[in-house]
Motif scaffolding. Structure first.
Motif, PDB file in Angstrom:
ATOM      1  N   PHE A 185      -3.300  12.323   4.138  1.00  0.00           N
ATOM      2  CA  PHE A 185      -2.390  12.372   3.327  1.00  0.00           C
ATOM      3  C   PHE A 185      -3.458  12.251   2.045  1.00  0.00           C
ATOM      4  N   GLY A 186      -4.210  11.225   2.094  1.00  0.00           N
ATOM      5  CA  GLY A 186      -4.738  10.591   0.944  1.00  0.00           C
ATOM      6  C   GLY A 186      -6.264  11.338   1.014  1.00  0.00           C
ATOM      7  N   ILE A 187      -6.913  11.639   2.052  1.00  0.00           N
ATOM      8  CA  ILE A 187      -8.192  12.317   1.911  1.00  0.00           C
ATOM      9  C   ILE A 187      -7.998  13.781   1.275  1.00  0.00           C
ATOM     10  N   TYR A 188      -6.726  14.427   1.487  1.00  0.00           N
ATOM     11  CA  TYR A 188      -6.602  15.883   1.213  1.00  0.00           C
ATOM     12  C   TYR A 188      -5.837  15.716  -0.275  1.00  0.00           C
ATOM     13  N   GLY A 189      -5.947  14.678  -1.062  1.00  0.00           N
ATOM     14  CA  GLY A 189      -5.422  14.957  -2.434  1.00  0.00           C
ATOM     15  C   GLY A 189      -4.136  14.095  -2.660  1.00  0.00           C
ATOM     16  N   GLY A 190      -3.491  13.403  -1.669  1.00  0.00           N
ATOM     17  CA  GLY A 190      -1.971  12.898  -1.757  1.00  0.00           C
ATOM     18  C   GLY A 190      -2.345  11.510  -2.537  1.00  0.00           C
ATOM     19  N   ARG A 191      -1.402  11.099  -2.969  1.00  0.00           N
ATOM     20  CA  ARG A 191      -1.399   9.974  -3.764  1.00  0.00           C
ATOM     21  C   ARG A 191      -0.472   8.862  -2.746  1.00  0.00           C
ATOM     22  N   ALA A 192      -1.138   7.882  -2.440  1.00  0.00           N
ATOM     23  CA  ALA A 192      -0.417   6.869  -1.665  1.00  0.00           C
ATOM     24  C   ALA A 192       0.752   5.923  -2.281  1.00  0.00           C
ATOM     25  N   ALA A 193       0.736   5.948  -3.616  1.00  0.00           N
ATOM     26  CA  ALA A 193       1.766   5.201  -4.461  1.00  0.00           C
ATOM     27  C   ALA A 193       2.701   5.934  -4.696  1.00  0.00           C
ATOM     28  N   PRO A 194       3.805   5.286  -5.171  1.00  0.00           N
ATOM     29  CA  PRO A 194       4.300   3.859  -4.755  1.00  0.00           C
ATOM     30  C   PRO A 194       4.364   3.861  -3.292  1.00  0.00           C
ATOM     31  N   THR A 195       3.799   2.761  -2.751  1.00  0.00           N
ATOM     32  CA  THR A 195       3.962   2.215  -1.458  1.00  0.00           C
ATOM     33  C   THR A 195       4.648   0.858  -1.332  1.00  0.00           C
ATOM     34  N   ALA A 196       5.794   0.907  -0.493  1.00  0.00           N
ATOM     35  CA  ALA A 196       6.591  -0.167  -0.217  1.00  0.00           C
ATOM     36  C   ALA A 196       6.318  -1.003   1.012  1.00  0.00           C
ATOM     37  N   ILE A 197       6.154  -2.264   0.874  1.00  0.00           N
ATOM     38  CA  ILE A 197       6.032  -3.043   1.872  1.00  0.00           C
ATOM     39  C   ILE A 197       7.061  -4.377   2.047  1.00  0.00           C
ATOM     40  N   ALA A 198       7.311  -4.478   3.312  1.00  0.00           N
ATOM     41  CA  ALA A 198       8.284  -5.442   3.675  1.00  0.00           C
ATOM     42  C   ALA A 198       8.158  -6.252   4.743  1.00  0.00           C
ATOM     43  N   ASP A 199       8.693  -7.586   4.727  1.00  0.00           N
ATOM     44  CA  ASP A 199       8.762  -8.318   6.074  1.00  0.00           C
ATOM     45  C   ASP A 199       9.928  -8.557   6.205  1.00  0.00           C
ATOM     46  N   ASP A 200      10.041  -9.618   7.204  1.00  0.00           N
ATOM     47  CA  ASP A 200      11.313  -9.855   8.005  1.00  0.00           C
ATOM     48  C   ASP A 200      11.955 -11.042   7.115  1.00  0.00           C
ATOM     49  N   HIS A 201      11.530 -11.361   6.054  1.00  0.00           N
ATOM     50  CA  HIS A 201      12.174 -12.477   5.205  1.00  0.00           C
ATOM     51  C   HIS A 201      12.975 -11.791   4.111  1.00  0.00           C
ATOM     52  N   MET A 202      12.903 -10.336   4.149  1.00  0.00           N
ATOM     53  CA  MET A 202      13.703  -9.552   2.953  1.00  0.00           C
ATOM     54  C   MET A 202      12.855  -9.648   1.625  1.00  0.00           C
ATOM     55  N   SER A 203      11.630 -10.078   1.817  1.00  0.00           N
ATOM     56  CA  SER A 203      10.692  -9.903   0.744  1.00  0.00           C
ATOM     57  C   SER A 203      10.323  -8.534   0.475  1.00  0.00           C
ATOM     58  N   SER A 204       9.866  -7.831  -0.471  1.00  0.00           N
ATOM     59  CA  SER A 204       9.252  -6.634  -0.608  1.00  0.00           C
ATOM     60  C   SER A 204       8.487  -6.448  -1.694  1.00  0.00           C
ATOM     61  N   VAL A 205       7.432  -5.433  -1.674  1.00  0.00           N
ATOM     62  CA  VAL A 205       6.419  -5.388  -2.554  1.00  0.00           C
ATOM     63  C   VAL A 205       6.463  -3.790  -2.871  1.00  0.00           C
ATOM     64  N   ILE A 206       6.438  -3.410  -4.080  1.00  0.00           N
ATOM     65  CA  ILE A 206       6.198  -1.939  -4.273  1.00  0.00           C
ATOM     66  C   ILE A 206       4.798  -1.791  -5.050  1.00  0.00           C
ATOM     67  N   VAL A 207       3.822  -1.279  -4.492  1.00  0.00           N
ATOM     68  CA  VAL A 207       2.616  -1.075  -4.994  1.00  0.00           C
ATOM     69  C   VAL A 207       2.373   0.252  -5.665  1.00  0.00           C
ATOM     70  N   ASP A 208       1.916   0.470  -7.050  1.00  0.00           N
ATOM     71  CA  ASP A 208       1.528   1.609  -7.690  1.00  0.00           C
ATOM     72  C   ASP A 208       0.076   1.591  -8.052  1.00  0.00           C
ATOM     73  N   ALA A 209      -0.742   2.267  -7.916  1.00  0.00           N
ATOM     74  CA  ALA A 209      -2.217   2.411  -8.390  1.00  0.00           C
ATOM     75  C   ALA A 209      -2.670   3.986  -8.427  1.00  0.00           C
ATOM     76  N   ASP A 210      -3.519   4.273  -9.326  1.00  0.00           N
ATOM     77  CA  ASP A 210      -3.823   5.508  -9.364  1.00  0.00           C
ATOM     78  C   ASP A 210      -4.777   5.979  -8.446  1.00  0.00           C
ATOM     79  N   ASP A 211      -5.590   4.894  -7.972  1.00  0.00           N
ATOM     80  CA  ASP A 211      -6.404   5.529  -6.820  1.00  0.00           C
ATOM     81  C   ASP A 211      -6.184   4.952  -5.472  1.00  0.00           C
ATOM     82  N   ASN A 212      -6.230   5.549  -4.291  1.00  0.00           N
ATOM     83  CA  ASN A 212      -5.778   4.946  -2.939  1.00  0.00           C
ATOM     84  C   ASN A 212      -6.505   3.906  -2.486  1.00  0.00           C
ATOM     85  N   ARG A 213      -7.739   3.582  -2.744  1.00  0.00           N
ATOM     86  CA  ARG A 213      -8.529   2.592  -2.352  1.00  0.00           C
ATOM     87  C   ARG A 213      -7.908   1.060  -3.430  1.00  0.00           C
TER      88      ARG A 213
END
Lengths: 371, 371
Positions: free
Chosen positions: A145-173
């Motif tokens: 999805f990234g190799i062929y032009g898609g944008r990974a952002a926004p990506t949501a990450i969560a753990d078992d302690h109900m913490s979460s992070v939403i990451v946005d960045a122009d490039d996937n690396r």
């Protein structure tokens, strides 16, 4: 069988699916033991689940890729729950102001290919019979999805302690780097929901039929096992005769594990496996970064990323993740051509040897075999 | 003067405001040189800005605290722009589905007290004459908004490369940890927008009148400097006579810097400053973690966090951040009682000595002076 992309997975398919996804993973993709547990529980509670044919994904749908992220050995000690994954989806939906229409596995692996099935069963969400790698890779920007032009952002990450992070960045690396830091801060393992994309784009970049392929591999291998014949030979036969498109598959080496030195940092497991054939005296070495990247026999390269290099226990025929190989274990090293979508120049820029700091041009496994 | 909370800040107030915020910062709060540049540019472009009296904040408003986050020495090399800060606000607004009504400084410091003014000028947003620390502290969970029950989440962090991260966590210490990892991944410095809160809650927890206090401190000190009298004596006189509530203030020590060993990791600068009085032979040591935390004279504790400990250049009378102290520099160490809101049991649990791994109970600076 390869064409059957609308696939019903019930408790009777569990062993075949897990076996096959683990073979595809090139030593990564999460522990199949965990994958089996999670899928078994979900199937017992909710019954069977029919995987959606990728061709049936509607253009306007919101599709997301998902899976567990982190250093595999940490996952064994504290695997994040489906609750964390559901929270990551809910967080992303809130952020986007839109519901997710279908989910897909980020990668093919003993754990990560089946986590979406378990989540789909729990949330009643369509799970697409596809994935974003056709194997496993260590980084988020290595998905088709990234190799062929898609944008990974926004990506949501969560753990078992109900913490979460939403990451946005122009490039996937950059996104991979920021997301990785969040996973590390969460203790080295977390659940990620990434590449929010239209169904239309999804269909241009996805690797289709992953679960059917895994189930088929598992089916021929377990049948061979049952008949006391060699499961790897059965898999090789499958790829030569039945799979479409056909893919080169071969036994690369057989021997006993001589050395296995995995180093786990906060984010990854890296190292080398050396296997010795005590008859011929040859030694096969594998370098890995979560996944096996390069196989050499007495120094001669016989397989290179993105082609798949999977170590199997010779007795049980089961695929071993890179961290689960044991000293003296008798193993077979299996090589499988990567899907063509990973062998294009665009793809090799992201997932070829140089993307892993291996200073070699990519040469297909079948060419190396002829040399 | 202390009561004047609706304060107009124009180019003529620049030096006084920067001088005062740097004194309040206890050695942290960002470099006043950067603060001066940023505020000067904003005032030149947009004219004066009137700081909003906290009492005029409406209950239903959405208020956010903001500032630069990271290791101060890194900020000197690559300070993130107001554009990054504006992006962080926009990201948080999108996430919350609501516009921010007013902004406030996360902390009082030479940089971070004035960054909101520059942003308010650029975006046309009300800037409240208040802050969340009354000084500077190294961590996000040390704001009064957190100490008195507010939730730091969601917090938005952005850098100059248009990357952003939104962090959510149930408790503020977890949020600080996750946010810190994002700042590190962004290169050690970034802009943060945090504690999205109602105007009603803001008024219960804010430290009011910060910019008026800073301007007043700057005014008396620069007037004294102009008259060739001691600016520190003038500041002490101000706190004894004019400030309301009055706060204990004292010269703790005078001497030359004997040792200064700051260690910068990815996130913070830590270390010790030793100052020698060559007449008396006494040595004063300061331990710092971004900010000065404890002052000892020949081993006897004379000031303890959260009370304010600021090192000033004896010649120029300017406050020095912990990383800017130089060997052999002649300095005066100034002590100032923390605002009462930082001296409650609730506050001391978050910002007392033990919160910084100093194994001492908090004793007020005026009590230590009497001992």
């Amino acid at each position: 069988m390869w064409f059957q992309r609308e696939l019903r997975i019930g408790p009777g398919d569990l062993n075949e699916v897990i076996y096959g996804t683990a073979i595809l993973a090139s030593g990564g993709g999460g522990d199949p033991y965990l994958g089996r547990l999670i899928l078994m529980q979900a199937l017992q509670k909710h019954g069977a689940k029919t995987m959606l044919d990728p061709a049936k994904v509607k253009d306007r749908w919101l599709v997301v890729a998902l899976g567990a992220v982190g250093a595999p050995p940490i996952a064994l000690e504290k695997f994040p729950s489906l609750t964390a994954l559901a929270a990551a989806i809910a967080t992303l939906e809130r952020h986007l102001g839109r519901k997710v229409d279908a989910i897909v596995a980020a990668e093919a692996g003993g754990l990560n290919a089946v986590v979406p099935i378990a989540l789909g069963l729990r949330l009643g969400l369509p799970v697409i019979n596809a994935d974003g790698m056709g194997r496993a890779f260590p980084k988020n920007d290595m998905m088709t999805f990234g190799i062929y032009g898609g944008r990974a952002a926004p990506t949501a990450i969560a753990d078992d302690h109900m913490s979460s992070v939403i990451v946005d960045a122009d490039d996937n690396r950059t996104l991979e780097r920021l997301a990785r830091s969040a996973v590390i801060a969460m203790g080295g393992i977390a659940m990620a929901v990434t590449y929010p994309m239209s169904g239309k784009f999804f269909k241009t970049a996805a690797i289709r039929g992953t679960l059917t392929l895994a189930r088929d591999i598992g089916r021929v291998a377990l049948a061979a096992n049952h008949q006391k014949s060699d499961p790897i030979d059965a898999i090789i036969g499958y790829f030569r005769k039945q799979a479409s498109p056909r893919r080169y598959a071969a036994k690369l080496f057989t021997g006993a594990v001589l050395r296995h030195a995995p180093k786990t940092d906060e984010a990854f497991v890296r190292g080398e496996i050396a296997v010795e054939n005590r008859d011929s005296g040859e030694i096969c070495t594998l370098e890995f970064h979560n996944e096996n990247l390069i196989a050499r026999i007495d120094g001669r390269v016989v397989a290179l990323v993105p082609d798949i290099i999977t170590v199997l226990d010779e007795d049980t025929g089961e695929a071993l993740t890179t961290e689960n190989v044991r000293f003296n274990q008798r193993v077979t090293i299996f090589g499988l051509a990567a899907p063509e979508i990973l062998r294009t120049p665009e793809a090799l820029a992201h997932v070829g040897p140089r993307a892993f700091d291996i200073d070699l041009d990519y040469t297909p496994i079948e060419t190396l075999a002829d040399a």
